[in-house]
Write a protein that holds these residues in place. Structure first.
Motif, PDB file in Angstrom:
ATOM      1  N   GLU A  41       0.882  -1.163   0.000  1.00  0.00           N
ATOM      2  CA  GLU A  41       0.000   0.000   0.000  1.00  0.00           C
ATOM      3  C   GLU A  41       0.920   1.212   0.000  1.00  0.00           C
TER       4      GLU A  41
ATOM      5  N   HIS B 275      -2.616  -6.165  -3.198  1.00  0.00           N
ATOM      6  CA  HIS B 275      -3.256  -5.113  -2.409  1.00  0.00           C
ATOM      7  C   HIS B 275      -4.187  -4.255  -3.253  1.00  0.00           C
TER       8      HIS B 275
ATOM      9  N   ASP C  26      -7.071  -5.851  -1.236  1.00  0.00           N
ATOM     10  CA  ASP C  26      -7.387  -5.077  -0.042  1.00  0.00           C
ATOM     11  C   ASP C  26      -8.519  -4.095  -0.364  1.00  0.00           C
TER      12      ASP C  26
ATOM     13  N   HIS D 165      -8.574  -1.175   0.282  1.00  0.00           N
ATOM     14  CA  HIS D 165      -8.007   0.135  -0.038  1.00  0.00           C
ATOM     15  C   HIS D 165      -7.396   0.231  -1.427  1.00  0.00           C
TER      16      HIS D 165
ATOM     17  N   HIS E 106      -9.578  -5.024   8.621  1.00  0.00           N
ATOM     18  CA  HIS E 106      -9.630  -6.173   7.724  1.00  0.00           C
ATOM     19  C   HIS E 106      -9.563  -7.484   8.508  1.00  0.00           C
TER      20      HIS E 106
ATOM     21  N   HIS F 295      -7.635   0.429  11.878  1.00  0.00           N
ATOM     22  CA  HIS F 295      -7.473  -0.996  12.205  1.00  0.00           C
ATOM     23  C   HIS F 295      -7.469  -1.269  13.710  1.00  0.00           C
TER      24      HIS F 295
HETATM   25 ZN   LIG Z   1      -6.388  -1.853   3.739  1.00  0.00          ZN
END
Ligand SMILES: [Zn+2]
Length: 500
Positions: free
Chosen positions: A13, A109, A143, A145, A167, A450
């Protein structure tokens, strides 16, 4: 005979505004997740943490799996060309020598940006296609994101995406990818697909599926499947990425193009209808500390230092929130993990019980404030090796290098420092240096969202604090240059480039 499926992973990321680049050595070392893992070792090393490939391996029992390579690094700035070329190159070499295969699974990702490619995953898929050709089924899990491009959607045969933030459904997502790939193989011809992009970018601090509108938007997805739609997913996108395709997108796959388009359009309409329900919860750090100090319950107030979240590529050593705690005279407070290898080494040198003068954090003072200079007592030391216990990271073996618990202001504030950048989304990080979060009135964590999974259950209250850092969470403060014209910065925000 079981279908032979090659499996690989390459997760990053990328926060293009962060100061630290992502090099090959960062993938070798790993951190919260395993370092570069090759061949059969993937079956052991990558099935302990709750990551997508673990779910794919468990869900892919009807496949004959050929493990290639799995790699991930802590979020940071651009992945160097060297790192991308070496890892993508090795995946493709191993793929080329895997023999006859019926399909590929990639654990990616979706928000990787390299020095040369705005769309790292698209660039990887293009290389994979050079090896396997245009038609071989390539299944991908992503992911939540991911910033997903039309080119990526064109190159992937089927895609599924995490549906929770924090997640906590990574293995489920991997297992869903396995089931989707099995259905694609059975069908024997490509799925119809649809890709849509939203007209606005929601702040990362209001993307949680433990909050609204995230909860209800993600809950819609299963209801849109069936009747020709095999899979539909939503990625909220990763805002601190200065690329054309930054922001939310929707991907749908199925057997009926009309049904796939209709499902994608319905999800996009729901997302746009919810735009006004996104709101950025950030409050200035001094205000967050003042509110937390009023806590009279026997549970801690959790303050997250969202803009210095290393899990979003920030450095993890900004000092704004720590300075606010000291300034306000907070007591019963702990803060962590603050990335500071030098201070951790100094504490190890001095030994437990020693009193030392420290300069904590502040490597990039223009981004995260100056170092905090103070007297500290070394309360505990650790080699930084521990196993996470929370809902998201449970089972992951962390190696954060030398760590220390420093007691400031006569023990009023405890700071956990460590040597490898890591988001604090798991209480085990504090416990590694003898800090029990529940025993504190104020718990400050370097995380944006998170942390909610492991910390909200013990919290009297959660406060999202704004202090300086390299993960800017208010869209209009992010110095974008390369977004597509007209995309709105935040819910109801101004359009990029000034056009409507
Ligand atoms: Zn994420």
């Amino acid at each position: 005979m079981k279908p032979r499926i090659a499996i690989a992973g390459f997760q990053h990321e990328t926060n293009t505004f962060a100061p630290i680049p992502t090099r090959y050595a960062d993938f070798e070392r790993g951190g919260a997740w395993p370092g570069i893992t090759r061949g059969e070792a993937i079956f052991d090393v990558c099935t302990e943490p709750q990551i997508p490939i673990a779910g794919f391996i468990r869900g892919g029992e009807d496949f004959d799996l050929i493990p290639l390579l799995w790699a991930a690094a802590e979020p940071a700035s651009y992945v160097t060309d060297d790192a991308f070329d070496r890892i993508a190159g090795e995946i493709c070499e191993r793929l080329a020598s895997a023999g006859e295969i019926e399909g590929v699974y990639l654990d990616l990702h979706g928000a990787m940006v390299t020095e040369s490619h705005e769309d790292g995953e698209g660039a990887l898929l293009a290389r994979v296609r050079e090896v396997v050709g245009p038609d071989l089924p390539v299944a991908v899990s992503l992911d939540l994101h991911g910033n997903l491009t039309a080119e990526f959607a064109r190159l992937a045969s089927c895609v599924t995406i995490y549906r929770t933030y924090p997640h906590i459904d990574m293995p489920e997502t991997g297992a869903r990818a396995a089931a989707l790939l099995a259905r694609l193989l059975k069908r024997g011809k490509p799925f119809a697909k649809a890709h849509r992009q939203a007209g606005f970018i929601p702040p990362i601090t209001d993307q949680s599926t433990m909050r609204e509108p995230g909860g209800r938007l993600y809950a819609m997805l299963p209801g849109l499947e069936g009747n020709g739609v095999e899979c539909i997913d939503l990625a909220f996108g990763f805002p601190p990425a200065d690329i054309h395709d930054c922001g939310p997108s929707i991907l749908a796959f199925g057997t009926d193009q009309g049904a796939v388009d209709a499902a994608a359009d319905a999800m996009l309409a729901a997302l746009h209808a919810a735009e006004g329900d996104f709101s950025n919860p950030l409050v200035p750090a001094p205000e967050a500390v003042r509110a937390a100090m009023e806590n009279e319950t026997d549970r801690p107030v959790i303050i997250c230092d969202a803009q210095d979240n290393p899990g979003a590529g920030a450095v993890g050593d900004s000092t704004g929130l720590l300075a606010a705690l000291i300034e306000a005279g907070a007591t019963g407070a702990c803060l962590g993990m603050l990335w500071d290898p030098d201070t951790a080494a100094q504490a190890h040198e001095a030994g437990e019980g020693a009193e030392i003068n420290v300069r904590i954090g502040g490597t990039f003072p223009e981004i995260g404030g100056p170092p905090v200079e103070t007297r500290a007592r070394v309360e505990a030391l650790s080699d930084g090796r521990f196993t996470c216990t929370g809902p998201m990271y449970g089972g992951a073996k962390s190696d954060l290098g030398p760590m220390a618990c420093l007691a400031l202001n006569g023990g009023a504030i405890r700071v956990a420092v460590g040597s490898v950048r890591a988001q604090n989304a798991d209480q085990a990080i504090f416990r590694a240096v003898g800090i029990e979060p529940s025993d504190h009135r104020i718990v400050a964590v370097k995380s944006a969202v998170h942390f909610l999974a492991d910390y909200e259950p013990i919290a009297a209250r959660v406060i999202f604090a704004a202090a300086a850092g390299a993960n800017p969470c208010s869209l209009t403060t992010i110095p974008y240059r390369r977004l597509r014209q007209g995309v709105r910065l935040g819910p109801g925000g101004p359009p990029f480039g000034g056009t409507a």
